[in-house]
Design an enzyme around this catalytic site. Structure first.
Site, PDB file in Angstrom:
ATOM      1  N   ALA A  37       0.818  -1.223   0.000  1.00 39.72           N
ATOM      2  CA  ALA A  37       0.000   0.000   0.000  1.00 39.72           C
ATOM      3  C   ALA A  37       0.850   1.270   0.000  1.00 39.72           C
ATOM      4  CB  ALA A  37      -0.915  -0.007   1.229  1.00 39.72           C
ATOM      5  N   TRP A  69       0.301   4.168   8.638  1.00 38.53           N
ATOM      6  CA  TRP A  69      -1.151   4.146   8.416  1.00 38.53           C
ATOM      7  C   TRP A  69      -1.762   5.257   9.256  1.00 38.53           C
ATOM      8  CZ3 TRP A  69      -3.779   1.120   4.937  1.00 38.53           C
ATOM      9  CH2 TRP A  69      -3.018   0.137   4.299  1.00 38.53           C
ATOM     10  N   LEU A  95       4.870   1.254   4.057  1.00 34.26           N
ATOM     11  CA  LEU A  95       5.878   1.472   3.005  1.00 34.26           C
ATOM     12  C   LEU A  95       6.581   0.134   2.763  1.00 34.26           C
ATOM     13  CD1 LEU A  95       9.066   3.261   4.409  1.00 34.26           C
ATOM     14  CD2 LEU A  95       7.440   2.015   5.811  1.00 34.26           C
ATOM     15  N   VAL A 106      16.384  -2.982  16.576  1.00 31.09           N
ATOM     16  CA  VAL A 106      16.882  -3.988  17.512  1.00 31.09           C
ATOM     17  C   VAL A 106      16.591  -5.383  16.961  1.00 31.09           C
ATOM     18  CG1 VAL A 106      16.623  -4.919  19.834  1.00 31.09           C
ATOM     19  CG2 VAL A 106      16.655  -2.452  19.469  1.00 31.09           C
ATOM     20  N   VAL A 233      -4.674  -3.261  -1.345  1.00 35.19           N
ATOM     21  CA  VAL A 233      -5.599  -4.380  -1.512  1.00 35.19           C
ATOM     22  C   VAL A 233      -6.850  -4.084  -0.682  1.00 35.19           C
ATOM     23  CG1 VAL A 233      -5.937  -6.854  -1.154  1.00 35.19           C
ATOM     24  CG2 VAL A 233      -3.723  -5.999  -1.944  1.00 35.19           C
ATOM     25  N   TRP A 466       5.227  -1.625  19.827  1.00 39.77           N
ATOM     26  CA  TRP A 466       4.929  -1.877  18.414  1.00 39.77           C
ATOM     27  C   TRP A 466       5.192  -3.331  18.016  1.00 39.77           C
ATOM     28  CZ3 TRP A 466       8.562   2.017  19.750  1.00 39.77           C
ATOM     29  CH2 TRP A 466       8.018   3.293  19.849  1.00 39.77           C
ATOM     30  N   HIS A 467       4.855  -4.269  18.910  1.00 39.39           N
ATOM     31  CA  HIS A 467       5.071  -5.681  18.600  1.00 39.39           C
ATOM     32  C   HIS A 467       3.767  -6.474  18.516  1.00 39.39           C
ATOM     33  CE1 HIS A 467       9.351  -5.345  20.565  1.00 39.39           C
ATOM     34  NE2 HIS A 467       9.285  -4.750  19.393  1.00 39.39           N
ATOM     35  N   ASN A 513      10.754  -8.268  14.987  1.00 38.97           N
ATOM     36  CA  ASN A 513      11.157  -8.235  13.572  1.00 38.97           C
ATOM     37  C   ASN A 513      11.947  -9.483  13.160  1.00 38.97           C
ATOM     38  OD1 ASN A 513      11.224  -6.907  11.004  1.00 38.97           O
ATOM     39  ND2 ASN A 513      13.390  -6.520  11.372  1.00 38.97           N
TER      40      ASN A 513
HETATM   41  C1  LIG Z   1       7.836   2.179  15.321  1.00 36.71           C
HETATM   42  C2  LIG Z   1       8.199   0.706  15.375  1.00 36.71           C
HETATM   43  C3  LIG Z   1       9.350   0.318  16.066  1.00 36.71           C
HETATM   44  C4  LIG Z   1       9.684  -1.037  16.136  1.00 36.71           C
HETATM   45  N1  LIG Z   1      10.885  -1.400  16.695  1.00 36.71           N
HETATM   46  C5  LIG Z   1      11.308  -2.673  16.551  1.00 36.71           C
HETATM   47  C6  LIG Z   1      12.649  -3.050  16.868  1.00 36.71           C
HETATM   48  O1  LIG Z   1      13.482  -2.216  17.240  1.00 36.71           O
HETATM   49  N2  LIG Z   1      12.992  -4.354  16.712  1.00 36.71           N
HETATM   50  C7  LIG Z   1      12.101  -5.293  16.277  1.00 36.71           C
HETATM   51  O2  LIG Z   1      12.463  -6.476  16.189  1.00 36.71           O
HETATM   52  N3  LIG Z   1      10.838  -4.968  15.966  1.00 36.71           N
HETATM   53  C8  LIG Z   1      10.445  -3.683  16.033  1.00 36.71           C
HETATM   54  N4  LIG Z   1       9.195  -3.344  15.613  1.00 36.71           N
HETATM   55  C9  LIG Z   1       8.281  -4.416  15.191  1.00 36.71           C
HETATM   56  C10 LIG Z   1       8.635  -5.063  13.846  1.00 36.71           C
HETATM   57  O3  LIG Z   1       9.118  -4.108  12.934  1.00 36.71           O
HETATM   58  C11 LIG Z   1       7.399  -5.803  13.339  1.00 36.71           C
HETATM   59  O4  LIG Z   1       7.098  -6.840  14.252  1.00 36.71           O
HETATM   60  C12 LIG Z   1       7.580  -6.423  11.970  1.00 36.71           C
HETATM   61  O5  LIG Z   1       7.955  -5.443  11.028  1.00 36.71           O
HETATM   62  C13 LIG Z   1       6.275  -7.097  11.562  1.00 36.71           C
HETATM   63  O6  LIG Z   1       6.390  -7.581  10.248  1.00 36.71           O
HETATM   64  P1  LIG Z   1       5.119  -7.975   9.397  1.00 36.71           P
HETATM   65  O7  LIG Z   1       5.624  -8.434   8.087  1.00 36.71           O
HETATM   66  O8  LIG Z   1       4.263  -8.875  10.188  1.00 36.71           O
HETATM   67  O9  LIG Z   1       4.281  -6.617   9.226  1.00 36.71           O
HETATM   68  P2  LIG Z   1       4.745  -5.234   8.609  1.00 36.71           P
HETATM   69  O10 LIG Z   1       6.231  -5.151   8.523  1.00 36.71           O
HETATM   70  O11 LIG Z   1       4.013  -4.181   9.339  1.00 36.71           O
HETATM   71  O12 LIG Z   1       4.237  -5.318   7.103  1.00 36.71           O
HETATM   72  C14 LIG Z   1       2.904  -5.244   6.708  1.00 36.71           C
HETATM   73  C15 LIG Z   1       2.873  -4.499   5.384  1.00 36.71           C
HETATM   74  O13 LIG Z   1       1.618  -4.719   4.772  1.00 36.71           O
HETATM   75  C16 LIG Z   1       1.195  -3.529   4.170  1.00 36.71           C
HETATM   76  N5  LIG Z   1      -0.267  -3.588   4.053  1.00 36.71           N
HETATM   77  C17 LIG Z   1      -1.163  -3.669   5.061  1.00 36.71           C
HETATM   78  N6  LIG Z   1      -2.415  -3.665   4.567  1.00 36.71           N
HETATM   79  C18 LIG Z   1      -2.298  -3.601   3.219  1.00 36.71           C
HETATM   80  C19 LIG Z   1      -3.227  -3.541   2.152  1.00 36.71           C
HETATM   81  N7  LIG Z   1      -4.540  -3.514   2.384  1.00 36.71           N
HETATM   82  N8  LIG Z   1      -2.761  -3.482   0.883  1.00 36.71           N
HETATM   83  C20 LIG Z   1      -1.430  -3.487   0.637  1.00 36.71           C
HETATM   84  N9  LIG Z   1      -0.496  -3.505   1.615  1.00 36.71           N
HETATM   85  C21 LIG Z   1      -0.922  -3.556   2.882  1.00 36.71           C
HETATM   86  C22 LIG Z   1       1.670  -2.451   5.147  1.00 36.71           C
HETATM   87  O14 LIG Z   1       1.709  -1.182   4.528  1.00 36.71           O
HETATM   88  C23 LIG Z   1       3.032  -2.989   5.557  1.00 36.71           C
HETATM   89  O15 LIG Z   1       4.067  -2.514   4.742  1.00 36.71           O
HETATM   90  C24 LIG Z   1       8.830  -2.006  15.535  1.00 36.71           C
HETATM   91  C25 LIG Z   1       7.697  -1.617  14.827  1.00 36.71           C
HETATM   92  C26 LIG Z   1       7.379  -0.269  14.735  1.00 36.71           C
HETATM   93  C27 LIG Z   1       6.151   0.151  13.959  1.00 36.71           C
END
Ligand SMILES: Cc1cc2nc3c(=O)[nH]c(=O)nc-3n(C[C@H](O)[C@H](O)[C@H](O)COP(=O)(O)OP(=O)(O)OC[C@H]3O[C@@H](n4cnc5c(N)ncnc54)[C@H](O)[C@@H]3O)c2cc1C
Length: 531
Positions: A37, A69, A95, A106, A233, A466-467, A513
């Site tokens: 997105a 978001w 993004l 981290v 989506v 943010w976990h 992450n």
């Molecule tokens: C501010 C912040 C700080 C953090 N600090 C840490 C840290 O230091 N260390 C660590 O291990 N973890 C950290 N985390 C957590 C970690 O980054 C997340 O647990 C991890 O990125 C989750 O991965 P994911 O693939 O499940 O989701 P995400 O990485 O969130 O990916 C989901 C993606 O799907 C996209 N998406 C959602 N809905 C739609 C749609 N309808 N259509 C198209 N695209 C869509 C979103 O835009 C996003 O890019 C942090 C998170 C944040 C937000």
């Protein structure tokens, strides 16, 4: 408009989606479409603020509109009935690279016991010995070698050298040693309590997100990989119980795309919402919203985990300020601490502390999060509209053990700052919500003397880190709380998987992450192996 069919459509190009797109398209026979997105972060044009590994907080505080978001508000703490619980905005990345492009970098694996617990709960093939090869595969550890580490994966893992610790950090270390803690060095390979320079996914001072690590120029050049960014989506397409594709909004047009299978990687707060809107979830909840029930899976949206967290802040006086000047930037990455609260003897190492001082901002900070919590919450739909963010209730501190852990964490912080090496700085710690550090909160010392006031403060201000995770957890089909099988396939439907932080059975003793990258590697491997 309808476009050609793909073998795999990946919804969400975040941490997990980037891994899946890269690994699946390595097989030239598979046609893969990745839909994100938010904006792209191209290899030679990644914005400087994303690459900047030394001030990750700036992204949240100054660039919210660009990279997050817009409308997600959540409830963090559980409060006794009758007390109003305010909703607060929660940052979730929007993004390419998702959370890995905006997070605090981290890189923590957690403990072997976390994954053995997953296996014991029905996630067959997800014990520590099963997941370790994937932790190794994703990383290129620049500091530690041996059988626990990988050396040629896409994600570099490094640490601020302890030689670069400031005099202030060294003082904290003296206080920690007085508590009986030691430098364990490699937090991802030594599983005892102790302190350490946290592992981070930085190389030459720059962030290496999942997008940067997994979707480099060579991968993007593959003819069988299509990458659509700025494309949202809206929903899944279905024939009976088979998912056949997605509909989305792209360049102002409404588009439908067919697929052999759809893989949801939209994150733990959006992937379950897709299932619920498609009629996969708790039947009674869906019926209330007028959604046709395709599969009654009570677990969808439940089992919502987060690490409860709170911070403290103090203004630096002259002595502390000069001791906090950094040889190199990187305050937040100097010192991590893994300790046991003692609240539940079966769950040691349940607290994480980080303590630092920032001469530029003129503050010292000490934060804790409950790294192995007992409370979990639930996500539900507000309505059927794909544009509506879900209702998110983390229910933090609902288990009394977590309240107790939070108290112990704050007392530990207070004790450390009372140690003579830190007491000489005369820092008056005041409480502050971690996510939005604000001066002017109540004094830690005062609250610790009044248990009722402390509980009230904790319940009102507890936040997370943010976990979010766990809302579509792995487990066997006969477990009503399980949503996907060990290869991420959604129970009861065909052509649909979930492969992101949603499938985590129980939050690990770790930032999420690295575990998410690991699980995406493992699911990709299962798909390539024919699962
Ligand atoms: C501010 C912040 C700080 C953090 N600090 C840490 C840290 O230091 N260390 C660590 O291990 N973890 C950290 N985390 C957590 C970690 O980054 C997340 O647990 C991890 O990125 C989750 O991965 P994911 O693939 O499940 O989701 P995400 O990485 O969130 O990916 C989901 C993606 O799907 C996209 N998406 C959602 N809905 C739609 C749609 N309808 N259509 C198209 N695209 C869509 C979103 O835009 C996003 O890019 C942090 C998170 C944040 C937000």
């Amino acid at each position: 408009m309808t476009t050609p069919r793909y073998d795999h459509i990946i919804v969400g190009g975040g941490s997990a989606g980037s891994v899946l797109a890269s690994r699946l398209s390595a097989d030239p026979q598979r046609h893969v479409l990745l839909i994100e997105a938010g904006p792209d972060t191209p290899p030679h044009a990644t914005p400087a603020e994303i690459l900047d590994g030394h001030n990750p907080f700036r992204l949240r505080l100054e660039l919210r509109d660009r990279y997050f978001w817009p409308d997600l508000s959540v409830r963090h703490g559980a409060q006794p009935e009758g007390i109003e619980r305010p909703e607060r905005y929660l940052e979730q990345a929007r993004l390419l690279g998702g959370g890995s492009s905006v997070n605090v970098l981290v890189a923590n694996r957690g403990l072997p016991r976390d994954y053995d617990q997953w296996a014991a709960l029905g996630a067959e093939g997800w014990g520590w010995d099963d997941v370790l090869p994937y932790f190794r595969k994703l990383e290129r550890d620049t500091d530690y070698a041996g059988p626990l580490h990988g050396h040629d994966g896409p994600i570099p893992i490094s640490r601020v050298s302890t030689r670069d610790w400031t005099p202030f950090t060294r003082s904290v270390v003296s206080a920690l040693q007085a508590e009986g803690l030691r430098d364990i060095g490699d937090q991802n390979g030594v599983f005892d309590d102790g302190y350490f320079a946290p592992a981070v996914n930085l190389e030459h001072g720059q962030r290496v997100s999942a997008a940067r690590g997994y979707l480099d120029e060579a991968v993007r050049a593959r003819p069988n990989l299509t990458l659509w960014t700025d494309s949202q989506v809206l929903g899944l397409q279905r024939e009976g119980t088979r998912i056949t594709g997605v509909e989305l909004q792209r360049n102002g047009e409404h588009v439908t795309v067919g697929a052999g299978e759809v893989i949801l990687a939209a994150g733990a707060l959006q992937s379950p919402a897709f299932l619920l809107r498609s009629g996969i979830g708790p039947a009674s909840q869906l019926q209330e919203l007028g959604i046709e029930v395709i599969v009654d899976r009570p677990g969808v949206g439940g089992n919502l985990w987060e690490h409860s967290s709170l911070g403290t802040l103090a203004t630096l006086g002259d002595a502390a300020r000069s001791d906090a000047v950094l040889a190199r930037p990187g305050t937040s990455h100097q010192l991590g601490i893994r300790v046991s609260s003692g609240v539940d003897p079966d769950t040691p190492s349940d607290l994480y502390l980080t303590i630092g001082a920032d001469a530029e901002r003129g503050v010292a900070h000490a934060l804790f999060w409950i790294n192995k919590p007992s409370s979990s919450g639930r996500l539900t739909l507000r309505d059927r509209d794909p544009a509506s963010p879900p209702h998110v209730d983390f229910n933090l501190l609902s288990d009394p053990r977590d309240l107790q852990r939070a108290r112990v964490a704050l007392r530990t912080i207070q004790r450390l700052f009372k140690h003579p090496v830190l007491a000489r700085y005369e820092l008056q710690l005041a409480l502050t919500p971690f996510a939005v550090p604000q001066p002017g909160g109540p004094k830690l010392e005062t609250l610790l003397a009044d248990d009722t006031a402390l509980e009230a403060y904790l319940r009102r201000h507890i936040g997370g880190v943010w976990h979010p995770s766990g809302t579509c957890r792995i487990g066997t089909a006969d477990d009503p709380q399980a949503v996907v099988d060990s290869a991420g396939r959604v129970h009861g439907v065909e052509g649909l998987r979930v492969a992101d932080a949603s499938i985590i059975p129980v939050i690990p003793t770790a930032n999420t992450n690295l575990p998410t990258l690991m699980l995406a590697e493992k699911i990709a491997d299962a798909i390539l192996g024919g699962a």
